[in-house]
Design a protein around this motif. Sequence first.
Motif, PDB file in Angstrom:
ATOM      1  N   SER A  99      40.397 100.005  27.504  1.00  0.00           N
ATOM      2  CA  SER A  99      41.107  99.084  28.396  1.00  0.00           C
ATOM      3  C   SER A  99      41.619  97.872  27.629  1.00  0.00           C
ATOM      4  O   SER A  99      42.707  97.357  27.921  1.00  0.00           O
ATOM      5  N   ARG A 100      40.856  97.429  26.640  1.00  0.00           N
ATOM      6  CA  ARG A 100      41.311  96.299  25.840  1.00  0.00           C
ATOM      7  C   ARG A 100      42.601  96.645  25.102  1.00  0.00           C
ATOM      8  O   ARG A 100      43.493  95.805  24.972  1.00  0.00           O
ATOM      9  N   GLY A 101      42.715  97.871  24.614  1.00  0.00           N
ATOM     10  CA  GLY A 101      43.920  98.275  23.905  1.00  0.00           C
ATOM     11  C   GLY A 101      45.150  98.243  24.789  1.00  0.00           C
ATOM     12  O   GLY A 101      46.230  97.810  24.362  1.00  0.00           O
ATOM     13  N   THR A 102      45.015  98.698  26.027  1.00  0.00           N
ATOM     14  CA  THR A 102      46.148  98.646  26.953  1.00  0.00           C
ATOM     15  C   THR A 102      46.502  97.207  27.294  1.00  0.00           C
ATOM     16  O   THR A 102      47.680  96.835  27.347  1.00  0.00           O
ATOM     17  N   GLN A 103      45.483  96.370  27.506  1.00  0.00           N
ATOM     18  CA  GLN A 103      45.753  94.961  27.800  1.00  0.00           C
ATOM     19  C   GLN A 103      46.410  94.283  26.604  1.00  0.00           C
ATOM     20  O   GLN A 103      47.284  93.425  26.767  1.00  0.00           O
ATOM     21  N   ALA A 104      46.017  94.658  25.397  1.00  0.00           N
ATOM     22  CA  ALA A 104      46.652  94.089  24.204  1.00  0.00           C
ATOM     23  C   ALA A 104      48.137  94.446  24.171  1.00  0.00           C
ATOM     24  O   ALA A 104      48.973  93.613  23.780  1.00  0.00           O
TER      25      ALA A 104
ATOM     26  N   ARG B 269      49.007 105.664  24.986  1.00  0.00           N
ATOM     27  CA  ARG B 269      47.908 105.454  24.051  1.00  0.00           C
ATOM     28  C   ARG B 269      46.867 106.559  24.173  1.00  0.00           C
ATOM     29  O   ARG B 269      46.347 107.042  23.164  1.00  0.00           O
ATOM     30  N   PHE B 270      46.530 106.949  25.402  1.00  0.00           N
ATOM     31  CA  PHE B 270      45.498 107.953  25.621  1.00  0.00           C
ATOM     32  C   PHE B 270      45.890 109.301  25.018  1.00  0.00           C
ATOM     33  O   PHE B 270      45.095 109.942  24.328  1.00  0.00           O
ATOM     34  N   VAL B 271      47.117 109.728  25.273  1.00  0.00           N
ATOM     35  CA  VAL B 271      47.556 111.040  24.811  1.00  0.00           C
ATOM     36  C   VAL B 271      47.739 111.067  23.294  1.00  0.00           C
ATOM     37  O   VAL B 271      47.346 112.023  22.624  1.00  0.00           O
ATOM     38  N   SER B 272      48.330 110.012  22.755  1.00  0.00           N
ATOM     39  CA  SER B 272      48.630 109.999  21.320  1.00  0.00           C
ATOM     40  C   SER B 272      47.443 109.601  20.461  1.00  0.00           C
ATOM     41  O   SER B 272      47.361 109.971  19.283  1.00  0.00           O
ATOM     42  N   GLY B 273      46.530 108.813  21.028  1.00  0.00           N
ATOM     43  CA  GLY B 273      45.430 108.269  20.240  1.00  0.00           C
ATOM     44  C   GLY B 273      45.878 107.194  19.269  1.00  0.00           C
ATOM     45  O   GLY B 273      45.143 106.846  18.336  1.00  0.00           O
TER      46      GLY B 273
END
Length: 324
Positions: free
Chosen positions: A307-312, A188-192
Amino acid sequence: MRPIRWGVLGAAKFAQQHMAPAIHQAVGAELVALATRDPAKAAPFQAFCPNLMVYDDYDALLAAPDIDAVYVPLPNHIHVDWTKKALAAGKHVLTEKPIAMHAPEIDDLIALRDQSGLLAAEAYMIVHHPQWIRARELVQTGAIGNLIHVDGVFSYDNSADQGNIRNNPETGGGGIRDIGVYTYGATRFVSGQEPRSITMARLKRENGVDVIAEVSADFGGFSHTSVVSMRMFPRQEMTFHGDEGFFRLSAPFNPGLYGQAQIELHQPDQAVRIERFPAVQQYKIQVENFCNSVRDGVPYPCPLEFSRGTQAMIDMVFAAEAQA
């Protein structure tokens, strides 16, 4: 300018070996206190920080007026509660990953952060490391063309340590919560971008916790596959593959321990370019970035929204497993 004064809630091994030394060494930070119910566990901390104040009660540390920020390395299932208590006590708080067990819990933390004006964040150290900042730049500036596929692996074997909280479902154990946050979050971080769906979730469980997780996801423009495990020989690697090249991070998550941080970039001219990042202390940088945000209002590189996006995504994986 006065340094940000830190306390640590709990004498976890990880805190002793990594985060407490990082706080002690970080520019603009000062480690002043530790809370542990077992005084013997304070000795390794006092070995490198002799003037450390030791509390035998977590709430007593939170009530101390001379502490500005706290680091929370407690078991996963109580991260949210102690993050809330720290904010209620007027402390900035950096909580180990995963900061919550489910994504909606992070909404509550975001609201409390905004209401209090304090900084609350997850201790997700890799986004502070220059190899990951460079990886994001390579993808988002088109160095490998259009991103087509991302694959990652992160594994270790703790089968001999059944008392470890990672092997306990009651403390929020399991490989996905422990290290899936890295393969998922790094993508997620690298791709956005965010996953549209989980196309495969094959989990092996022991004692109610996932010990091997093979996951595939559709991010719309590209696909993702990863394997995370607490029962396999140690390995870690992330590869980002486009239509005009690819690059590989060979020590993506624990550089210095697993290997040297580097990016191996392959492009159409057949040349292989290696960018190395020696001697980077990602935990120290994380603490310094946190302190800079507290002191100067600089945006923190890993806000709760990330962090919410990763938890999702983690929640999506478990939902896909349940539906299989």
